[in-house]
Design a protein around this motif. Structure first.
Motif, PDB file in Angstrom:
ATOM      1  N   UNK A  81      -2.305  16.325  -1.562  1.00  0.00           N
ATOM      2  CA  UNK A  81      -0.994  15.804  -1.172  1.00  0.00           C
ATOM      3  C   UNK A  81      -1.078  14.992   0.116  1.00  0.00           C
ATOM      4  N   UNK A  82      -1.900  15.450   1.056  1.00  0.00           N
ATOM      5  CA  UNK A  82      -2.063  14.720   2.311  1.00  0.00           C
ATOM      6  C   UNK A  82      -2.637  13.331   2.060  1.00  0.00           C
ATOM      7  N   UNK A  83      -3.571  13.249   1.124  1.00  0.00           N
ATOM      8  CA  UNK A  83      -4.170  11.956   0.808  1.00  0.00           C
ATOM      9  C   UNK A  83      -3.140  10.951   0.319  1.00  0.00           C
ATOM     10  N   UNK A  84      -2.275  11.386  -0.579  1.00  0.00           N
ATOM     11  CA  UNK A  84      -1.270  10.466  -1.110  1.00  0.00           C
ATOM     12  C   UNK A  84      -0.177  10.153  -0.093  1.00  0.00           C
ATOM     13  N   UNK A  85       0.107  11.105   0.807  1.00  0.00           N
ATOM     14  CA  UNK A  85       1.104  10.814   1.834  1.00  0.00           C
ATOM     15  C   UNK A  85       0.561   9.794   2.827  1.00  0.00           C
ATOM     16  N   UNK A  86      -0.714   9.907   3.174  1.00  0.00           N
ATOM     17  CA  UNK A  86      -1.326   8.916   4.057  1.00  0.00           C
ATOM     18  C   UNK A  86      -1.384   7.547   3.375  1.00  0.00           C
ATOM     19  N   UNK A  87      -1.637   7.546   2.082  1.00  0.00           N
ATOM     20  CA  UNK A  87      -1.763   6.286   1.346  1.00  0.00           C
ATOM     21  C   UNK A  87      -0.415   5.587   1.174  1.00  0.00           C
ATOM     22  N   UNK A  88       0.659   6.367   0.986  1.00  0.00           N
ATOM     23  CA  UNK A  88       1.940   5.783   0.596  1.00  0.00           C
ATOM     24  C   UNK A  88       3.017   5.770   1.678  1.00  0.00           C
ATOM     25  N   UNK A 123      -8.029   6.217   3.699  1.00  0.00           N
ATOM     26  CA  UNK A 123      -7.091   6.490   2.603  1.00  0.00           C
ATOM     27  C   UNK A 123      -5.933   5.504   2.591  1.00  0.00           C
ATOM     28  N   UNK A 124      -5.693   4.854   3.707  1.00  0.00           N
ATOM     29  CA  UNK A 124      -4.590   3.885   3.789  1.00  0.00           C
ATOM     30  C   UNK A 124      -4.947   2.548   3.138  1.00  0.00           C
ATOM     31  N   UNK A 125      -6.218   2.328   2.865  1.00  0.00           N
ATOM     32  CA  UNK A 125      -6.642   1.060   2.282  1.00  0.00           C
ATOM     33  C   UNK A 125      -6.081   0.899   0.870  1.00  0.00           C
ATOM     34  N   UNK A 126      -5.797  -0.317   0.498  1.00  0.00           N
ATOM     35  CA  UNK A 126      -5.121  -0.611  -0.768  1.00  0.00           C
ATOM     36  C   UNK A 126      -5.874  -0.049  -1.962  1.00  0.00           C
ATOM     37  N   UNK A 127      -7.179  -0.188  -1.997  1.00  0.00           N
ATOM     38  CA  UNK A 127      -7.965   0.237  -3.156  1.00  0.00           C
ATOM     39  C   UNK A 127      -8.638   1.593  -2.939  1.00  0.00           C
TER      40      UNK A 127
END
Length: 326
Positions: A81-88, A123-127
């Protein structure tokens, strides 16, 4: 004096009860999913109340049937969940660490990289590709011999195999340490030596691959000898430094097993293969037993590079009277 029942039998017996009521297990998962997003500590008294079982015993049951401890399950879910929150979102790394229950920026970053293979900032990178760990659904779990099966048997067929030589890097190892032998294979000069034998390969029954592991002489279910390399024709002149093992002709089961990762497949392969052979009327030839893993381009290497499910091909000898299966 009464004899005490072995702990593993107690766990298995209680597990059978819980398996007959998947709602109990799923209710525990629902509780864990509620505390995962806010970083709260696990309340094992609450788990005990939900499961109607002593907390320590239920923890062992959870580990037994799911293959992961309760604390590790919560940790993997929080990192997902942390990964997707950082990404989005624009949440800071420190705020994400605090939100998901980590004591410091550094401990969160280490755990994040271990789980996702990238740093929180990356993790914030687009790809950026994140490693999902999805909620467990007990109702979807499959068991063989009391063991949870994560992988799936995709195909089994029987073929006549030719007499040939297995050549490559030899070692004595175990399933837990075989990865180090594969690492040695790819880092050493074995592949270069095998390339000299390209014109005499004898594996028309096997698809193009990045490596074949041939295990034999099992001292027990875990320890064995292995040759990592390729099959070549009889009478081939073998380059110095390569080990040679003669493989007689015979009948073999060819099996394909799919999983989300290599660990899932390796953990379930033996149970799935033996079950499939039995169900298709085959009999494993233990007098001439070997265990062959093939990592093909099409079903393993290319899907792995795309982040998709992978398939490992297996070959195992069966009795000559085993009938064909498709």
């Amino acid at each position: 004096m009464k004899r005490k029942r072995p702990v593993n039998l107690i766990i298995y017996g209680v597990t059978e009860v819980i398996m007959n009521s998947s709602k109990t297990f799923n209710d525990v998962i629902l509780y864990l999913e509620k505390i995962i997003p806010d970083g709260c500590e696990i309340d094992y008294h609450e788990i005990s109340r939900i499961a109607m079982s002593p907390a320590a015993l239920f923890q062992r049951i959870f580990n037994f049937i799911s293959g992961i401890s309760i604390s590790d399950y919560v940790r993997k879910r929080r990192l997902t969940l942390a990964g997707y929150e950082l990404k989005n979102t624009d949440i800071s790394v420190l705020d994400a660490a605090v939100k998901y229950g980590f004591q410091s920026h550094s401990s969160f970053s280490r755990a994040f990289k271990e789980h996702h293979g990238i740093t929180p900032s990356q993790a914030r990178m687009k790809n950026a590709r994140l490693n999902d760990y999805l909620p467990i659904n007990f109702s979807d779990m499959r068991f063989v011999g009391g063991k949870r099966i994560m992988a799936e048997m995709k195909r089994i067929m029987y073929k006549e195999t030719p007499e040939r030589l297995m050549v490559g890097l030899p070692r004595e190892t175990s399933f837990s340490d075989a990865g180090f032998v594969w690492q040695e294979f790819f880092q050493g000069d074995t592949i270069e030596k095998l390339d000299r034998l390209a014109d005499v390969k004898y594996c028309d029954d096997i698809d193009e691959n990045d490596g074949i592991g041939f295990m034999y002489d099992f001292s027990d279910r875990m320890n064995f000898k292995i040759v990592i390399g390729d099959f070549v024709r009889m009478q081939t002149e073998i380059p110095e430094g390569l080990f040679v093992k003669h493989i007689p002709k015979g009948r073999a089961a060819y099996v394909q097993i799919e999983g989300s990762n290599v660990a899932e497949i390796l953990d379930s392969a033996y149970l799935l293969i033996t079950e499939a052979i039995e169900k298709t009327g085959g009999t494993i030839d233990f007098d001439n037993f070997y265990w062959c893993e093939i990592y093909t381009h099409e079903r393993y290497s290319e899907p792995l590079a795309r982040g998709e499910k992978v398939v490992i091909d297996y070959m195992m000898p069966v009795k000559a009277d085993t009938e064909a299966a498709g």
